[in-house]
Design an enzyme around this catalytic site. Structure first.
Site, PDB file in Angstrom:
ATOM      1  N   ASP A 305    -142.623  44.713  -6.826  1.00 53.95           N
ATOM      2  CA  ASP A 305    -143.388  45.798  -7.690  1.00 53.95           C
ATOM      3  C   ASP A 305    -142.676  45.842  -9.144  1.00 53.95           C
ATOM      4  O   ASP A 305    -141.309  45.210  -9.318  1.00 53.95           O
ATOM      5  CB  ASP A 305    -143.293  47.238  -7.180  1.00 53.95           C
ATOM      6  N   GLU A 308    -144.347  43.174 -14.083  1.00 49.51           N
ATOM      7  CA  GLU A 308    -144.914  42.505 -15.388  1.00 49.51           C
ATOM      8  C   GLU A 308    -143.918  42.091 -16.257  1.00 49.51           C
ATOM      9  O   GLU A 308    -144.216  40.864 -16.779  1.00 49.51           O
ATOM     10  CB  GLU A 308    -145.670  43.641 -15.803  1.00 49.51           C
ATOM     11  N   ASP A 418    -151.974  50.188  -9.508  1.00 50.41           N
ATOM     12  CA  ASP A 418    -152.102  51.508  -9.596  1.00 50.41           C
ATOM     13  C   ASP A 418    -153.444  51.813  -9.866  1.00 50.41           C
ATOM     14  O   ASP A 418    -153.776  51.373 -10.872  1.00 50.41           O
ATOM     15  CB  ASP A 418    -151.147  52.186 -10.424  1.00 50.41           C
TER      16      ASP A 418
END
Ligand code: GLC
Length: 661
Positions: A305, A308, A418
């Site tokens: 997670d 990015e 999300d």
């Protein structure tokens, strides 16, 4: 045919794994200014498919999209960037062709946004490789593209079971309670996810000893119930003296650097962190081997997670912001000062300028992060995948990531990031599926029930009725939102029935997944990919073909008691209340209103097809494949792909059998 064009000095992204010679003939279809911009004139009826994980419909025409991996849990129609960047499109109409723009920095796709008849694609720099693919039809173009980017990741069979997750499970007792309550409710379950609270103060590869005193024992107890624990791993490594991952990374220069050559500091969950330089093979190897800390405790699945990477703030920007805020708040805050104030605070998170402030070491050259931004998440999952193949060579490990680029599909799945407990996010997820499949991402799915905001019983049930068809099937929600484990709802029986239907469908879903992965095909397709001459099919963007036998048409509207469905051929409607309580009806080609009560799942079997349907089991390990029978048209057969669900190379245990009705 695939033609390759090289502009400037492209960064080697590793998206394409096949050697292709540079084309001699001029670039077809597009005009280029040789400054990174490519223009195509769209005919009135042209459709543009693709772009993987993006917002808006299956036909991308009518908006401007930006490939820039970005953490945006509040995304809606106005959004331009999401968690992954997949620069592959198919233009379909006057001429039909595919195009892949292999560029790892920021890239804009203006698809009829500025001018309805013009598509303009622009890379931040003229350093990219463009692949143009022509073929018989869309499916053929996809197959050729998938052939050059490498085989899609195949997870273990258990990853096709139902998973329960929540950011909010604080300790071992919470996990045991979830398992016990699912069992008591008789709802099948294959996995429970461990979010950031299992770690000691959000430090990767640590386990909080107070809250999880015996993770190994817990994992073993869960395994005995057929449940796999799947912990989260975050990209940022906490800066803390004595924390070995931090200290080793600093010592070995495995973290991204700032302009002065020091380790770049950002902030995420633990506060100040360094970001591993996943573009360095040694750093990948080092970080990947750390997963052994958890596999040694019986863990066989991970989700990666914040890769990015998400940056809540940088120290420099925080200091500047605080200084500026002091000035702004010193006097009377009028309209200008007030908006400057709120803008500065909001602008701390994911500020695009921060991605210019750190560097990767690529063979001794310092490469600015913003120029290769979209590769970060892919290389984090690559790090885990490659190391785990060494650590656990005898079995498949589950991996999925939030951030991705084309090529990441070889190393793991992705979840769709999300989302919110919004009806529109059911549709959004569904519309991404074919585009993700085009780019090789087969193992995917959404946070079922919605991650942010409070879910409702009916939203959850309708979401289950959609997600029970997606390879990754996980209920996940955010801390502070309404709890959404299925046993909490007054309609838990209906929800449990949907989960059991999923387990009955696992043989079909797994078989079609294997076929799609092994043959470089799409598991989910727009109707027009199979019914090319059908003008009505081209208009449909809320139904999908699933494998070669099914069509799904989920309900994604509040209070809907049914929906309009377009059948591009005669099909068998299946209306299921449970795996044992259902009826079928043949409907002719055409437009239909199909009623479906809240507790009813409706889907369609294609003309003269049938699917394998098993007796529902309490987990995938207990599925009795001998109970598989055919559901659908009589006199049909089904070609079933299966394997042992664990061997690293599926071919080693692959069986192909024909089931006759
Ligand atoms: C991110 C993830 C989400 C997770 C949360 C806490 O928002 O996308 O799935 O629950 O972080 O770790």
């Amino acid at each position: 045919m695939i033609q390759k064009y090289v502009y400037g000095h492209p960064f080697p992204t590793d998206a394409v794994v096949k050697e292709i010679e540079t084309a001699k003939e001029p670039l077809p279809f597009f005009e280029t200014d040789n400054q990174g911009s490519f223009t195509y004139t769209l005919a009135e009826d042209d459709i543009v498919y693709g772009l993987g994980e993006q917002i808006r419909g299956i036909n991308k025409r009518g908006w401007q999209y930006v490939s820039w991996n970005y953490d945006n849990p509040n995304h809606h129609e106005d959004t331009r960037s999401l968690y992954g960047s997949h620069n592959f499109i198919i233009v379909c109409g006057k001429v039909t062709f595919g195009a892949f723009f292999d560029y790892p920095g920021k890239m804009e796709f203006d698809i009829g946004y500025t001018r309805r008849d013009t598509m303009q694609i622009k890379a931040a720099k003229n350093d990219l490789t463009v692949y143009i693919i022509t073929g018989e039809n869309e499916k053929d173009i996809v197959k050729q593209f998938r052939g050059i980017i490498g085989r899609s990741y195949i997870p273990p069979l258990w990853a096709f079971g139902y998973g329960q997750s929540r950011w909010g499970y604080k300790n071992e007792a919470d996990i045991r309670e979830v398992a016990a309550k699912y069992k008591a409710a008789g709802i099948p379950l294959d996995s429970i996810y461990l979010d950031i609270d299992y770690m000691e103060r959000y430090k990767d590869f640590t386990v909080d000893e107070e809250r999880f005193p015996d993770l190994k024992g817990l994992a073993a107890d869960m395994q005995a119930e057929g449940i796999h624990l799947v912990p989260i791993i975050d990209a940022g490594v906490k800066i803390e003296d004595g924390y070995s991952v931090y200290e080793e990374g600093v010592e070995k220069n495995y973290f991204c650097k700032n302009a002065e050559g020091g380790d770049f500091v950002g902030a995420v969950w633990p506060g100040r962190v360094h970001f591993p330089d996943f573009l360095q093979p040694e750093a990948r190897d080092w970080f990947g081997k750390k997963y052994a800390v958890l596999t040694e405790q019986g863990i066989d699945g991970f989700w990666n997670d914040m890769n990015e990477p998400a940056i809540f703030y940088t120290e420099d920007r925080l200091a500047d912001t605080c200084a500026e805020i002091e000035k702004l708040t010193a006097g009377n805050m009028g309209i200008d000062e007030y908006f400057a104030f709120t803008g500065m605070v909001a602008g701390l998170n994911g500020n695009i300028g921060d991605y210019d402030k750190f560097y990767h070491n690529v063979n001794g050259q310092m490469v600015k992060h913003s120029e290769v931004h979209n590769l970060y998440g892919m290389n984090m999952t690559r790090s885990a995948n490659e190391a785990l193949r060494e650590i656990c060579p005898d079995k498949r490990t589950l991996f999925f990531s939030r951030s991705s680029y084309v090529g990441a599909h070889r190393y793991g799945g992705i979840w769709q990031g999300d989302n919110k407990s919004w009806w529109s996010h059911i549709l959004q997820s569904m519309q991404q599926l074919p585009a993700l499949n085009m780019a090789g991402f087969l193992f995917t799915g959404s946070d079922t029930g919605g991650f942010g905001c409070d879910t409702t019983e009916d939203l959850m049930l309708r979401w289950l009725q959609y997600s029970l068809f997606t390879p990754l099937f996980r209920n996940h929600s955010a801390d502070g939102t309404r709890e959404q484990e299925l046993y909490r709802f007054s309609n838990a029986d209906a929800a449990g029935n949907m989960i059991r239907i999923r387990y009955s469908l696992v043989p079909y879903l797994y078989s079609e997944f294997l076929k799609a992965a092994l043959r470089d095909e799409m598991m989910f397709r727009p109707l027009a990919f199979d019914f090319a001459d059908d003008a009505d099919a081209k208009q449909v963007d809320d139904q999908l073909l699933l494998g070669n036998e099914l069509m799904i048409a989920p309900i994604y509207k509040q209070n809907a008691k049914g929906r309009y469905v377009y059948l591009p051929e005669e099909m068998m409607l299946v209306r299921m209340r449970s795996d044992e309580d259902y009826e079928t009806e043949i409907l002719p080609k055409g437009h239909h209103y199909v009623p479906a009560e809240l507790n009813e799942l409706v889907f369609f079997i294609r003309n003269q097809k049938a699917i394998p349907f098993a007796k529902a089991a309490k987990n995938t390990a207990e599925t009795d494949w001998n109970t598989v029978r055919l559901l659908g048209y009589s006199g049909c057969s089904y070609e079933m792909y299966a394997d042992n669900g664990t061997s690293p190379n599926p071919e080693d245990s692959l069986t192909v059998s024909v089931i006759e009705k």
